[in-house]
Design a protein around this motif. Structure first.
Motif, mmCIF file in Angstrom:
data_model
loop_
_atom_site.group_PDB
_atom_site.id
_atom_site.type_symbol
_atom_site.label_atom_id
_atom_site.label_comp_id
_atom_site.label_asym_id
_atom_site.label_seq_id
_atom_site.Cartn_x
_atom_site.Cartn_y
_atom_site.Cartn_z
ATOM 1 N N ASN A 77 102.916 25.882 39.553
ATOM 2 C CA ASN A 77 103.121 26.790 40.696
ATOM 3 C C ASN A 77 102.448 26.302 41.975
ATOM 4 O OD1 ASN A 77 104.534 28.532 39.016
ATOM 5 N ND2 ASN A 77 102.728 29.782 38.536
ATOM 6 N N LYS A 78 102.105 25.025 42.034
ATOM 7 C CA LYS A 78 101.495 24.434 43.236
ATOM 8 C C LYS A 78 100.193 25.129 43.633
ATOM 9 C CE LYS A 78 104.869 21.520 43.657
ATOM 10 N NZ LYS A 78 104.645 20.081 43.322
ATOM 11 N N GLY A 79 99.437 25.496 42.607
ATOM 12 C CA GLY A 79 98.109 26.067 42.867
ATOM 13 C C GLY A 79 98.070 27.563 43.047
ATOM 14 N N LYS A 80 99.165 28.262 42.874
ATOM 15 C CA LYS A 80 99.210 29.705 43.130
ATOM 16 C C LYS A 80 99.112 30.499 41.824
ATOM 17 C CE LYS A 80 101.914 29.333 47.389
ATOM 18 N NZ LYS A 80 102.049 27.861 47.393
ATOM 19 N N GLN A 81 98.219 31.478 41.820
ATOM 20 C CA GLN A 81 98.006 32.362 40.678
ATOM 21 C C GLN A 81 98.183 33.813 41.123
ATOM 22 O OE1 GLN A 81 97.603 31.675 37.558
ATOM 23 N NE2 GLN A 81 96.953 33.639 36.680
ATOM 24 N N ASP A 82 99.172 34.518 40.555
ATOM 25 C CA ASP A 82 99.482 35.894 40.949
ATOM 26 C C ASP A 82 98.779 36.921 40.063
ATOM 27 O OD1 ASP A 82 101.268 34.747 42.761
ATOM 28 O OD2 ASP A 82 103.026 35.049 41.456
ATOM 29 N N PHE A 83 98.502 38.074 40.638
ATOM 30 C CA PHE A 83 98.060 39.258 39.892
ATOM 31 C C PHE A 83 98.279 40.470 40.798
ATOM 32 C CE2 PHE A 83 94.392 37.960 42.313
ATOM 33 C CZ PHE A 83 93.758 39.139 42.697
ATOM 34 N N VAL A 84 98.193 41.655 40.212
ATOM 35 C CA VAL A 84 98.428 42.885 40.966
ATOM 36 C C VAL A 84 97.121 43.657 41.103
ATOM 37 C CG1 VAL A 84 99.654 45.095 41.002
ATOM 38 C CG2 VAL A 84 100.836 43.025 40.240
ATOM 39 N N LEU A 85 96.828 44.093 42.318
ATOM 40 C CA LEU A 85 95.654 44.910 42.563
ATOM 41 C C LEU A 85 95.896 46.289 41.927
ATOM 42 C CD1 LEU A 85 93.001 44.433 44.133
ATOM 43 C CD2 LEU A 85 94.098 45.485 46.120
ATOM 44 N N PRO A 86 94.982 46.812 41.122
ATOM 45 C CA PRO A 86 95.214 48.099 40.451
ATOM 46 C C PRO A 86 95.642 49.191 41.427
ATOM 47 C CG PRO A 86 93.260 47.061 39.565
ATOM 48 C CD PRO A 86 93.677 46.222 40.735
ATOM 49 N N ALA A 87 96.721 49.891 41.090
ATOM 50 C CA ALA A 87 97.278 50.908 41.986
ATOM 51 C C ALA A 87 96.354 52.103 42.167
ATOM 52 C CB ALA A 87 98.634 51.368 41.454
ATOM 53 N N THR A 88 95.468 52.344 41.205
ATOM 54 C CA THR A 88 94.574 53.505 41.275
ATOM 55 C C THR A 88 93.244 53.188 41.946
ATOM 56 O OG1 THR A 88 93.726 52.963 39.075
ATOM 57 C CG2 THR A 88 95.568 54.522 39.194
ATOM 58 N N LEU A 89 93.064 51.954 42.401
ATOM 59 C CA LEU A 89 91.790 51.523 42.964
ATOM 60 C C LEU A 89 91.429 52.329 44.202
ATOM 61 C CD1 LEU A 89 89.518 49.339 42.723
ATOM 62 C CD2 LEU A 89 90.893 47.929 44.272
ATOM 63 N N ALA A 90 90.203 52.788 44.267
ATOM 64 C CA ALA A 90 89.718 53.543 45.429
ATOM 65 C C ALA A 90 89.626 52.635 46.649
ATOM 66 C CB ALA A 90 88.351 54.149 45.120
ATOM 67 N N ALA A 91 89.883 53.192 47.805
ATOM 68 C CA ALA A 91 89.778 52.429 49.048
ATOM 69 C C ALA A 91 88.330 52.016 49.281
ATOM 70 C CB ALA A 91 90.288 53.265 50.215
ATOM 71 N N GLY A 92 88.153 50.877 49.943
ATOM 72 C CA GLY A 92 86.808 50.405 50.249
ATOM 73 C C GLY A 92 86.742 48.897 50.305
ATOM 74 N N ARG A 93 85.564 48.377 50.455
ATOM 75 C CA ARG A 93 85.360 46.930 50.508
ATOM 76 C C ARG A 93 84.947 46.406 49.136
ATOM 77 N NH1 ARG A 93 82.683 45.241 56.373
ATOM 78 N NH2 ARG A 93 84.576 45.689 57.582
ATOM 79 N N TYR A 94 85.503 45.244 48.781
ATOM 80 C CA TYR A 94 85.293 44.666 47.456
ATOM 81 C C TYR A 94 85.122 43.157 47.560
ATOM 82 C CZ TYR A 94 87.065 49.108 45.552
ATOM 83 O OH TYR A 94 87.248 50.437 45.236
ATOM 84 N N ILE A 95 84.601 42.595 46.470
ATOM 85 C CA ILE A 95 84.632 41.154 46.223
ATOM 86 C C ILE A 95 85.558 40.943 45.034
ATOM 87 C CG2 ILE A 95 83.321 39.124 45.493
ATOM 88 C CD1 ILE A 95 82.540 39.926 48.228
ATOM 89 N N ILE A 96 86.549 40.067 45.188
ATOM 90 C CA ILE A 96 87.415 39.711 44.061
ATOM 91 C C ILE A 96 87.118 38.266 43.686
ATOM 92 C CG2 ILE A 96 89.774 39.435 43.231
ATOM 93 C CD1 ILE A 96 90.630 41.702 45.001
ATOM 94 N N ARG A 97 86.786 38.082 42.431
ATOM 95 C CA ARG A 97 86.373 36.772 41.921
ATOM 96 C C ARG A 97 87.422 36.268 40.940
ATOM 97 N NH1 ARG A 97 84.399 34.968 37.055
ATOM 98 N NH2 ARG A 97 82.791 33.336 37.055
ATOM 99 N N GLN A 98 87.911 35.061 41.192
ATOM 100 C CA GLN A 98 88.831 34.422 40.250
ATOM 101 C C GLN A 98 88.187 33.117 39.788
ATOM 102 O OE1 GLN A 98 93.086 32.758 41.092
ATOM 103 N NE2 GLN A 98 93.363 34.875 40.374
ATOM 104 N N GLU A 99 88.317 32.848 38.479
ATOM 105 C CA GLU A 99 87.729 31.632 37.937
ATOM 106 C C GLU A 99 88.731 30.882 37.070
ATOM 107 O OE1 GLU A 99 84.483 32.301 35.190
ATOM 108 O OE2 GLU A 99 85.638 33.740 34.015
ATOM 109 N N ILE A 100 88.619 29.576 37.106
ATOM 110 C CA ILE A 100 89.289 28.691 36.155
ATOM 111 C C ILE A 100 88.220 28.216 35.185
ATOM 112 C CG2 ILE A 100 90.483 26.488 35.867
ATOM 113 C CD1 ILE A 100 91.468 26.794 38.777
#
Length: 344
Positions: free
Chosen positions: A141-164
């Motif tokens: 996929n030329k370096g692209k990894q998809d996922f969906v942000l949880p629909a029930t997630l509360a609004a606000g500021r977050y850190i999203i961490r992805q690891e290989i």
């Protein structure tokens, strides 16, 4: 056919340098631009983290350096994290680096993330039907990894961490042989999430304690026959979580000065205590203080008793007084002496 030592050395050298790090983010297919050191807390290079005790395991080497921007997305949006090797859209990562890709979220923090704040929201490991790893699909996929942000997630500021996690050397644990071990490529992205959700991530996962060398998803031999793979970490979060009212948000920073106890101030008053704020000097608060009593009467001088009580026990005067009793006795003694003298 056997490979020469030189060929093996060249293969290991090539594999060792074919590392990866993150370039940017896409939201619902829209490129958010180069995020390196903008909204991604980018490490200085594409080298892996291998020590499970290292605080860099959470958000990599620069994980504790907050950056100035946030990716804006709504709960339920499709997110795409884009990885690369040396330049955008290159070979991404060495094909030998088979392994899973795992995504976590935490409430926003300016710390390095090395604490119990993380919740897993997506994972992709080994597909036994196709015999493909998540890393294989990332390269395709030329370096692209998809996922969906949880629909029930509360609004606000977050850190999203992805690891290989690369398993080409993970047949031996790093703590047994530091030259080998699983290779971790974590990257942390700052997000500002909108929406009407109310679920707050609540798994409170800590990478330094939750990932161990006893975990079969950490120490794994991809060269031996296998039919399945257990992705490390907790199960993917259901999206239920805690409500904001029952879970205290993670502070934006933990570097504030300690609160020092002091006098309670009334609005408009100075912070400097006034002279009346101290207790009166005459008030004794210590149990060891001397009691405030008068001196016992038995130790008082006789003159004090006369003055204080007016007692009939007034002491008899001393010295040469001229009282009536003293003068009569002297006259009688003088008369008797004169009579005796006359008789002689």
């Amino acid at each position: 056919m056997y490979l020469s030592a030189a060929t093996l050395a060249l293969a290991f050298a090539s594999g060792a340098s074919a590392h990866a790090h993150m370039y940017g983010v896409w939201v619902n297919g829209v490129d958010q631009g180069d995020g390196r050191n903008a909204y991604i807390r980018s490490p200085p290079n594409n080298s892996p983290v291998k020590d499970l005790a290292s605080p860099d395991l959470a958000c990599n080497v620069n994980g504790g350096k907050a950056v100035g921007s946030f990716v804006k997305a709504a709960a339920g949006d499709k997110l795409t994290f884009e990885w690369y090797h040396d330049s955008r859209s290159d070979d991404i990562i060495a094909e030998s680096h088979h392994g899973p890709i795992i995504t976590y979220i935490a409430q926003y923090t300016e710390t390095n993330g090395a604490s119990s704040i993380w919740t897993k929201i997506a994972e992709d490991g080994y597909d036994a039907s196709t015999k493909k790893w998540a890393v294989d699909k990332l390269i395709t996929n030329k370096g692209k990894q998809d996922f969906v942000l949880p629909a029930t997630l509360a609004a606000g500021r977050y850190i999203i961490r992805q690891e290989i996690i690369a398993h080409h050397e993970s047949d031996t644990a790093f703590n047994a042989n530091p030259a080998r071990g699983a290779q971790f490529y974590p990257s942390c992205v700052q997000f500002e999430v909108t929406g009407a959700g109310s679920a707050v991530p609540d798994q409170d996962f800590n990478f330094n304690t939750g990932y161990t060398y006893a975990d079969p998803g950490i120490v794994f031999n991809i060269y031996a026959p296998f039919t399945s793979y257990s992705i490390p970490g907790p199960a993917v979060w259901s999206g239920a979580g805690s409500s904001p009212a029952t879970k205290t948000p993670t502070p934006a920073t933990t570097t504030s000065a300690p609160v020092i106890a002091g006098p309670t101030l009334i609005p408009g008053e100075s912070e400097t205590p006034t002279a009346t704020s101290a207790p009166p000097a005459a008030v004794t608060t210590s149990a060891s203080a001397a009691p405030v009593v008068t001196t016992p009467a038995t130790t008082a001088a006789p003159t004090t008793l006369v003055t204080v009580t007016g007692s009939a026990t007034k002491p008899r005067p001393t010295g040469k007084g001229k009282g009536k009793c003293g003068g009569g006795r002297r006259r009688r003694r003088a008369a008797r002496a004169a009579a005796a003298k006359k008789h002689l």
